[in-house]
Design a protein around this motif. Structure first.
Motif, PDB file in Angstrom:
ATOM      1  N   GLY A 184       0.903  -1.065  -0.013  1.00 39.50           N
ATOM      2  CA  GLY A 184       0.140  -0.090   0.043  1.00 39.50           C
ATOM      3  C   GLY A 184       0.833   1.089  -0.169  1.00 39.50           C
ATOM      4  N   LEU A 185       0.264   2.306  -0.181  1.00 37.83           N
ATOM      5  CA  LEU A 185       0.992   3.685  -0.313  1.00 37.83           C
ATOM      6  C   LEU A 185      -0.102   4.602   0.351  1.00 37.83           C
ATOM      7  CD1 LEU A 185       3.130   5.524  -1.470  1.00 37.83           C
ATOM      8  CD2 LEU A 185       1.703   5.810  -3.290  1.00 37.83           C
ATOM      9  N   TYR A 186       0.747   5.337   1.659  1.00 39.25           N
ATOM     10  CA  TYR A 186      -0.393   6.016   2.602  1.00 39.25           C
ATOM     11  C   TYR A 186       0.304   7.336   2.643  1.00 39.25           C
ATOM     12  CZ  TYR A 186      -1.492   1.143   3.711  1.00 39.25           C
ATOM     13  OH  TYR A 186      -1.851   0.148   3.546  1.00 39.25           O
ATOM     14  N   LEU A 187      -0.259   8.327   2.926  1.00 40.67           N
ATOM     15  CA  LEU A 187      -0.214   9.786   3.624  1.00 40.67           C
ATOM     16  C   LEU A 187      -0.293   9.605   5.038  1.00 40.67           C
ATOM     17  CD1 LEU A 187      -2.251  11.922   1.314  1.00 40.67           C
ATOM     18  CD2 LEU A 187       0.267  11.405   1.354  1.00 40.67           C
ATOM     19  N   LYS A 188       0.740  10.232   5.861  1.00 30.91           N
ATOM     20  CA  LYS A 188       0.749  10.111   7.430  1.00 30.91           C
ATOM     21  C   LYS A 188       1.001  11.331   7.978  1.00 30.91           C
ATOM     22  CE  LYS A 188       3.589   7.599  10.967  1.00 30.91           C
ATOM     23  NZ  LYS A 188       4.546   6.819  11.093  1.00 30.91           N
ATOM     24  N   PRO A 189      -0.190  12.216   8.072  1.00 26.05           N
ATOM     25  CA  PRO A 189       0.120  13.366   8.877  1.00 26.05           C
ATOM     26  C   PRO A 189       0.266  13.092  10.261  1.00 26.05           C
ATOM     27  CG  PRO A 189      -2.168  13.029   8.139  1.00 26.05           C
ATOM     28  CD  PRO A 189      -1.548  11.983   7.489  1.00 26.05           C
ATOM     29  N   VAL A 190       0.902  13.933  10.817  1.00 26.51           N
ATOM     30  CA  VAL A 190       1.553  13.380  12.473  1.00 26.51           C
ATOM     31  C   VAL A 190       1.377  14.864  13.122  1.00 26.51           C
ATOM     32  CG1 VAL A 190       3.550  13.179  14.005  1.00 26.51           C
ATOM     33  CG2 VAL A 190       3.350  12.172  11.561  1.00 26.51           C
ATOM     34  N   TYR A 191       0.748  14.457  14.209  1.00 26.54           N
ATOM     35  CA  TYR A 191       0.439  16.098  15.074  1.00 26.54           C
ATOM     36  C   TYR A 191       1.387  15.625  16.541  1.00 26.54           C
ATOM     37  CZ  TYR A 191      -1.539  19.065  18.624  1.00 26.54           C
ATOM     38  OH  TYR A 191      -1.935  20.025  19.601  1.00 26.54           O
ATOM     39  N   ASN A 192       2.139  16.402  16.878  1.00 30.06           N
ATOM     40  CA  ASN A 192       3.092  16.305  18.212  1.00 30.06           C
ATOM     41  C   ASN A 192       2.327  16.622  19.163  1.00 30.06           C
ATOM     42  OD1 ASN A 192       5.442  15.271  16.847  1.00 30.06           O
ATOM     43  ND2 ASN A 192       5.823  17.177  16.221  1.00 30.06           N
ATOM     44  N   VAL A 193       1.841  15.904  20.035  1.00 32.69           N
ATOM     45  CA  VAL A 193       1.149  16.036  21.443  1.00 32.69           C
ATOM     46  C   VAL A 193       1.798  16.808  22.321  1.00 32.69           C
ATOM     47  CG1 VAL A 193      -0.552  15.244  23.100  1.00 32.69           C
ATOM     48  CG2 VAL A 193      -0.471  14.537  20.654  1.00 32.69           C
ATOM     49  N   THR A 194       3.027  16.094  22.541  1.00 33.96           N
ATOM     50  CA  THR A 194       3.869  16.649  23.492  1.00 33.96           C
ATOM     51  C   THR A 194       5.140  16.344  23.401  1.00 33.96           C
ATOM     52  OG1 THR A 194       3.954  14.587  24.969  1.00 33.96           O
ATOM     53  CG2 THR A 194       2.372  16.348  25.645  1.00 33.96           C
ATOM     54  N   THR A 195       6.338  16.882  23.787  1.00 33.13           N
ATOM     55  CA  THR A 195       7.698  16.424  23.446  1.00 33.13           C
ATOM     56  C   THR A 195       7.833  15.049  23.569  1.00 33.13           C
ATOM     57  OG1 THR A 195       8.549  18.319  24.029  1.00 33.13           O
ATOM     58  CG2 THR A 195      10.240  16.627  23.767  1.00 33.13           C
ATOM     59  N   GLY A 196       8.208  14.044  22.530  1.00 36.61           N
ATOM     60  CA  GLY A 196       8.281  12.787  22.627  1.00 36.61           C
ATOM     61  C   GLY A 196       7.095  11.933  22.110  1.00 36.61           C
ATOM     62  N   PHE A 197       5.823  12.533  22.259  1.00 34.98           N
ATOM     63  CA  PHE A 197       4.747  11.646  22.084  1.00 34.98           C
ATOM     64  C   PHE A 197       3.873  12.574  20.938  1.00 34.98           C
ATOM     65  CE2 PHE A 197       0.102  10.774  22.664  1.00 34.98           C
ATOM     66  CZ  PHE A 197       0.177   9.525  22.586  1.00 34.98           C
ATOM     67  N   SER A 198       3.702  11.522  19.687  1.00 30.25           N
ATOM     68  CA  SER A 198       2.722  12.008  18.476  1.00 30.25           C
ATOM     69  C   SER A 198       1.770  11.134  18.382  1.00 30.25           C
ATOM     70  CB  SER A 198       3.574  12.140  17.576  1.00 30.25           C
ATOM     71  OG  SER A 198       4.487  10.973  17.243  1.00 30.25           O
ATOM     72  N   ALA A 199       0.806  11.843  17.611  1.00 26.62           N
ATOM     73  CA  ALA A 199      -0.437  10.997  17.193  1.00 26.62           C
ATOM     74  C   ALA A 199      -0.508  11.159  15.588  1.00 26.62           C
ATOM     75  CB  ALA A 199      -1.861  11.434  17.810  1.00 26.62           C
TER      76      ALA A 199
END
Length: 86
Positions: A2-17
């Motif tokens: 598969g081919l995916y887009l992966k937007p990332v949101y940094n919740v805190t330093t060291g933790f992302s969703a």
């Protein structure tokens, strides 16, 4: 595959969703089908470039898989793993 887009949101330093959306293949025995796929996940950065991740992926959802009627079926996976960034 598969081919995916992966937007990332940094919740805190060291933790992302993150979210995943793309197009890929799902396999079930000798059958396979391609469709839009999506998922959600999170990543926690440990020390020295190491990290841990957890995500959920929806690979297929529908009523027909590779030409075979499969009423209200879905394929999904839950993944847990480690990463190393250098």
């Amino acid at each position: 595959i598969g081919l995916y887009l992966k937007p990332v949101y940094n919740v805190t330093t060291g933790f992302s969703a993150y979210g995943l959306v793309g197009y890929g293949q799902a396999h079930a025995g000798k059958l396979e089908d391609t469709s839009v796929q999506w998922g959600l996940g999170s990543k926690y950065e440990l020390a020295n470039g190491f990290g841990l991740f957890f995500d959920y992926m929806n690979h297929f959802e529908g009523d027909e898989f590779d030409g075979v009627e499969v009423k209200d079926s879905f394929f999904s996976s839950t993944n847990v793993g480690a990463t190393y960034t250098f």
